[in-house]
Structure formats: structure tokens, C-alpha cells
Write an enzyme that holds these catalytic residues in place. Sequence first.
Site, PDB file in Angstrom:
ATOM      1  N   ARG A 239       0.836  -1.193   0.000  1.00  0.00           N
ATOM      2  CA  ARG A 239       0.000   0.000   0.000  1.00  0.00           C
ATOM      3  C   ARG A 239       0.867   1.237   0.000  1.00  0.00           C
ATOM      4  O   ARG A 239       1.929   1.253   0.648  1.00  0.00           O
ATOM      5  CB  ARG A 239      -0.864   0.065   1.278  1.00  0.00           C
ATOM      6  N   GLU A 268      -2.143   7.799  -4.618  1.00  0.00           N
ATOM      7  CA  GLU A 268      -2.329   7.302  -5.987  1.00  0.00           C
ATOM      8  C   GLU A 268      -3.771   7.549  -6.431  1.00  0.00           C
ATOM      9  O   GLU A 268      -4.673   7.538  -5.590  1.00  0.00           O
ATOM     10  CB  GLU A 268      -1.970   5.802  -6.067  1.00  0.00           C
ATOM     11  N   HIS A 286      -0.636  -0.007  -9.703  1.00  0.00           N
ATOM     12  CA  HIS A 286      -1.377  -0.869  -8.765  1.00  0.00           C
ATOM     13  C   HIS A 286      -1.998  -2.067  -9.490  1.00  0.00           C
ATOM     14  O   HIS A 286      -3.230  -2.240  -9.494  1.00  0.00           O
ATOM     15  CB  HIS A 286      -2.439  -0.045  -8.033  1.00  0.00           C
TER      16      HIS A 286
HETATM   17  C1  8YV Z   1      -6.730  -4.872  -5.803  1.00  0.00           C
HETATM   18  C2  8YV Z   1      -5.271  -4.788  -3.735  1.00  0.00           C
HETATM   19  O1  8YV Z   1      -6.703  -5.418  -7.066  1.00  0.00           O
HETATM   20  O2  8YV Z   1      -6.293  -6.722  -2.867  1.00  0.00           O
HETATM   21  C3  8YV Z   1      -5.792  -5.635  -2.624  1.00  0.00           C
HETATM   22  O3  8YV Z   1      -5.697  -5.206  -1.456  1.00  0.00           O
HETATM   23  O4  8YV Z   1      -4.702  -3.789  -3.508  1.00  0.00           O
HETATM   24  C4  8YV Z   1      -5.439  -5.234  -5.147  1.00  0.00           C
HETATM   25  O5  8YV Z   1      -5.350  -6.600  -5.227  1.00  0.00           O
HETATM   26  C5  8YV Z   1      -7.067  -3.472  -6.092  1.00  0.00           C
HETATM   27  O6  8YV Z   1      -6.731  -2.614  -5.096  1.00  0.00           O
HETATM   28  C6  8YV Z   1      -8.548  -3.391  -6.394  1.00  0.00           C
HETATM   29  O7  8YV Z   1      -9.318  -3.485  -5.256  1.00  0.00           O
END
Ligand code: 8YV
Length: 327
Positions: A239, A268, A286
Site C-alpha cells: 500500500r 495514488e 497498482h
Molecule cells: C486490488 C489490492 O486489485 O487486494 C488488494 O488489497 O490492492 C489489489 O489486489 C485493487 O486494489 C482493487 O481493489
Amino acid sequence: MKAKVLVARATFPDVIERLQQKFEVESNQEDKIFSPAELLQKMQGKDAVVITASEKMTAEVIAANPQLKAICNVAVGYNNIDVAAATAAGVMVTNTPDVLNETTADYAWTLLMSNARRVCESEHWLRAGHWKHWRFDSFLGADIHGATLGILGMGRIGQAIARRSMGFDMNVIYHNRSRATPEQEAYANNARYVSKEELLRGADHLILVLPYSPQTHHIIGAAELALMKPTATLVNIARGGIVDDVALIAALREKRIASAGLDVFENEPALHPDFLTLSNVVLTPHIGSGSEKTRRAMADCASANLAAAMSGQQPPNLLNPEVKAKK
Ligand code: 8YV
């Protein structure tokens, strides 16, 4: 009567079609992320909402929708949701764990390897027409085999990343809030638990796999970067916000660490513009869990959580089991 569901981000059309068989669905067909104000308004009258990690489910949005019963996140990370506010309001919150572990681990390695061997940097140079003759010292990188892999955050994805290092004869060290079990350590290529300082000092390649929380905010800042080897590479697939991006930009610019591979950023998609001026960084939008198969598995997992919540059952991935769900 069918339950009313808002799907806040466009997903695969066939997933929406399947949801429409069970629910009255309003789906966001625009290529945009709803702001909290838009969510607040769009969720009026809805029994459930399906969101991704980009939509912010604040206490205010939850409070403004007293009929809401479930928030289904299509992501494993759920720092975008005020879970305490949802629990207090009797709203179930679910996520999509496990289905994305292996794909996200693959991607951490994609960033690690492209960084260590300067793949993107050399490709940009080639595309710009600079390749006139072969040079012995062209784009010399860091070895992966035999190196020390550091992992900050040894959860399920961290273990999947560490396991992949077996084929490279790597030495694995890790730090985590709590120590992994002996079985987990063995699975993770006999990863050795060390202090955070030892991790930072010892890693040739450091991968961050932590959830974001007030406790992990800027867990990697100027002081931590200063402990790392000048030859070290850093990967963040977790993150934005766990790294102080301004401090990282300074460390990369001054070559206090060799390079970084970043899939996530503070604020972001509006990443700090100085990242774009650096050649020793690989930047991606991402996409860590972004394989076709895994995104489908995430959508299916969220659909199963939604279906359970709407039929009065406990969803498989309920994050707040203490919630007193509404009837
Ligand atoms: C998501 C992610 O694809 O699962 C998570 O926590 O950050 C990613 O896998 C994206 O953020 C969409 O929700």
C-alpha cells in the site's frame, strides 16, 4: 423482492450478468472512481455495495445509508473502509483474501527482477535509439541468486513470495508484528525472524508486504532508508503510505539505495511527480493482483460474500464477525 446492490466499479460483464440474476444491480459503467460524496448519494436505498480498494467507505457515507447491510470489498486490503463505523452501524464488511496470494507474489518478483537487472531502464534507453555498440559495463545490475531477500510483513503473500526464492538459493530474513510459526518459516524457504533494523541492514532486496494502518504509516521513512545497503533494491506491492515517498525519492536520487519497484503510492493515482524524473525506479499502476484468472477469482469471491450476506448467512470472508447484522 430482490436486494438492491451498487457495484461501484465496472467489473467483467458476465459477473454483472450473474449478479443481476439474483439482485437489482446498479453498476458504475464509467471509467471513474466515485468520491465519498458520490458514493453517499449512489448508495441511497441500496442494501449492499461492492467496492474496490480505490473507493473510500467513510463513517459519513455509512451513516448516511441506514438501510445498508453489507460492504463487499474486491481486495484483500481494507484500509479504505471504516470497519469500526460499519460494525457500529450493523453493516457486514468482507474482503477477498487468499485468491490473490500467488499472483501478487509473482508480481513482487516481477518488480524485484526488473529492478535488480535494470530491465525497464535499459529498455527505455534502447527505445530512445541510444544502442550504438555493445559495452562491457552496460546496465550492470545486482544478482538475485545467492542474495539475501528481506520481507517486511510475513503474512500469506509474504510467505508465497519467500517460497519462490528457493529456486534462487536465497537467504531469507523477515520481520513481522509477530513471529511466523515454524511450519510457516519452513514453507517460506526457512525464513529467519530478525528485528526490523537487522532486516533493513541485511537485505539485498527488500519487499514490503504490510497492510496499511496508522501503525504502519511511513514505516519506511528517511531513518529506515538510511539503514539500507546502498546496493539494495526495494519493492512495494502493499500500500502507498507505508513508505514516505518524499524520503524515498531523496534516497533514490542520491543513490543511497540502488533502486525501487513500486506498484503503490501515497495519494495514488496522483503519484509524486519527482518519481517520473528518476531512472532507477520501476513504476506501475497498482496491478499486483492483475491476472485475468485472479481478478475473476476476486470477483467471484466478492459475489459469494455478497450472496451470503444478502441471504442472512455469515459471509465466508466476514471481517467484523462481532457485527450485529440487520435483518
Ligand atoms: C486490488 C489490492 O486489485 O487486494 C488488494 O488489497 O490492492 C489489489 O489486489 C485493487 O486494489 C482493487 O481493489
